[in-house]
Enzyme design. Structure first.
Site, PDB file in Angstrom:
ATOM      1  N   HIS A 253      29.354  48.764   8.751  1.00  0.00           N
ATOM      2  CA  HIS A 253      28.591  47.544   9.040  1.00  0.00           C
ATOM      3  C   HIS A 253      27.633  47.158   7.915  1.00  0.00           C
ATOM      4  CE1 HIS A 253      29.591  49.450  12.973  1.00  0.00           C
ATOM      5  NE2 HIS A 253      30.000  48.218  13.222  1.00  0.00           N
TER       6      HIS A 253
ATOM      7  N   SER B 104      31.353  44.827  17.210  1.00  0.00           N
ATOM      8  CA  SER B 104      30.076  45.340  16.694  1.00  0.00           C
ATOM      9  C   SER B 104      29.434  44.440  15.648  1.00  0.00           C
ATOM     10  CB  SER B 104      30.264  46.736  16.099  1.00  0.00           C
ATOM     11  OG  SER B 104      31.206  46.707  15.035  1.00  0.00           O
TER      12      SER B 104
ATOM     13  N   ASP C 260      25.762  51.183   7.532  1.00  0.00           N
ATOM     14  CA  ASP C 260      26.511  52.412   7.796  1.00  0.00           C
ATOM     15  C   ASP C 260      27.923  52.208   7.235  1.00  0.00           C
ATOM     16  OD1 ASP C 260      28.010  50.984   9.683  1.00  0.00           O
ATOM     17  OD2 ASP C 260      27.005  51.858  11.419  1.00  0.00           O
TER      18      ASP C 260
END
Length: 351
Positions: free
Chosen positions: A329, A36, A326
């Site tokens: 991240h 991610s 978040d």
């Protein structure tokens, strides 16, 4: 009638411009593998809960649109591509909005939630690394059909390949899996992952890849989610996880040295995300940040993917004050700072 004849010419001109940019740049394309930290939206088409193709993700991306990037804006490959004189975004291979003409100068195969260990990708049903490699082989064939075999081989060998993964192997797999803990001590698991990383890079090399930037682990014990769960430690960073990250990174550096000696013509560079992010976390004000212990989205403590909610009254209004977007991240601003730190090594090494 004019429209009928003009459109093909416009396509021809566009393709010529792509070929010119490929020819002039010493790094003609940016090609991305990983999780991610570098996923540009491949998970959008995967049947997984780990998605970010909805607001407030992407609210600071050009056009304010969520793309599947796990950030409020751009992610590291986008900034690296721009720094090498290529396009300012690297598109996801599975995004139906793009095709091989877009991918000729950069493409992303990464999948949020994946890891070196196939068991890691099974946790949230995302794309394993072996499948990312299969997509890359498919891309090679498409590129050869698009620009011709010789030009495609030149692009593929001169392109800069970015690899960024490993955090999920520990936080989403090893420390939550009794199976892996029964099979390996944490040091043995590190060695297991290093072996998988080496095999992946050797396979890329066999396919003609020669320029690779390999990013190690960040201070993963300082992610807002881990701090939130560290109740007994007064919500400070989990030093056990940070120590594992440092230990793993040393082993990764050793792998880089070995492979550069083992594989003729390989230019493999280790890039350190740990040091710069650790500095930001410890002295956020030096980088213009106000908040480091929690993220911008919702309460900023445990929200990832669908738990990140733009309607929450707790979601911040000024993302630039936050190190994390978040609970897992970084914000676009943090990503940009990290990349700027990388570029001191990347640009001279690969140009």
């Amino acid at each position: 009638m004019a429209y009928t004849y003009t459109t093909p010419w416009l396509l021809v001109v566009a393709e010529l411009l792509i070929l010119v940019s490929i020819t002039e740049s010493k790094v003609p394309a940016i090609i991305v593998f990983g999780d991610s930290t570098v996923d540009a939206g491949n998970n959008n088409v995967v049947p997984t809960l780990l998605k970010s193709n909805f607001r407030p993700y992407g609210r600071d991306f050009p056009g304010g649109r969520p793309t599947g990037r796990f950030s409020n804006g751009r992610i590291p490959p986008d900034f690296i591509s721009e720094a090498f004189g290529l396009k300012p975004i690297v598109p996801a291979y599975l995004d139906p909005a793009y095709n091989i003409s877009d991918f000729a100068t950069g493409v992303c195969f990464a999948s949020a939630g994946t890891g070196y260990d196939n068991a890691t990708s099974d946790v949230l049903k995302v794309i394993p690394m072996w499948k990312e490699l299969e997509y890359y082989k498919e891309y090679q064939n498409k590129l050869r059909a698009y620009v011709g075999k010789d030009k495609a081989n030149e692009i593929l060998s001169e392109a800069l390949y970015l690899m960024s993964l490993g955090t999920n192997d520990f936080l989403e797999n090893y420390y939550l899996s009794l199976k892996r803990q029964s099979q390996f001590t944490v040091q043995q698991y590190e060695d297991f992952l290093i072996g998988l990383a080496g095999n992946f890079i050797r396979e890329l090399y066999r396919l003609g890849v020669r320029k690779i930037s390999l990013t190690g682990l960040p201070p993963m014990g300082c992610l807002p989610l881990e701090r939130t769960l560290n109740i007994l430690g007064q919500n400070e960073c989990v030093e056990k996880y940070n120590n594992v990250a440092l230990e793993f990174n040393v082993k990764l550096n050793g792998l880089v040295e070995r492979l550069n000696k083992e594989l003729p013509g390989l230019r493999l560079l280790s890039t350190d995300a740990y040091k710069i992010l650790d500095q930001i976390i410890k002295k956020p004000s030096l980088y213009g940040f106000d908040v480091v212990e929690k993220a911008c989205c919702s309460t900023g403590k445990f929200e990832i993917s669908y738990l990140c909610n733009e309607l929450s009254p707790f979601t911040c209004s000024d993302t630039n004050k936050y190190v994390f977007w978040d609970a897992f991240h970084p914000t676009e601003k943090t990503n940009h700072i990290i990349v700027n730190d990388f570029l001191d090594k990347l640009l001279p090494y690969f140009r």
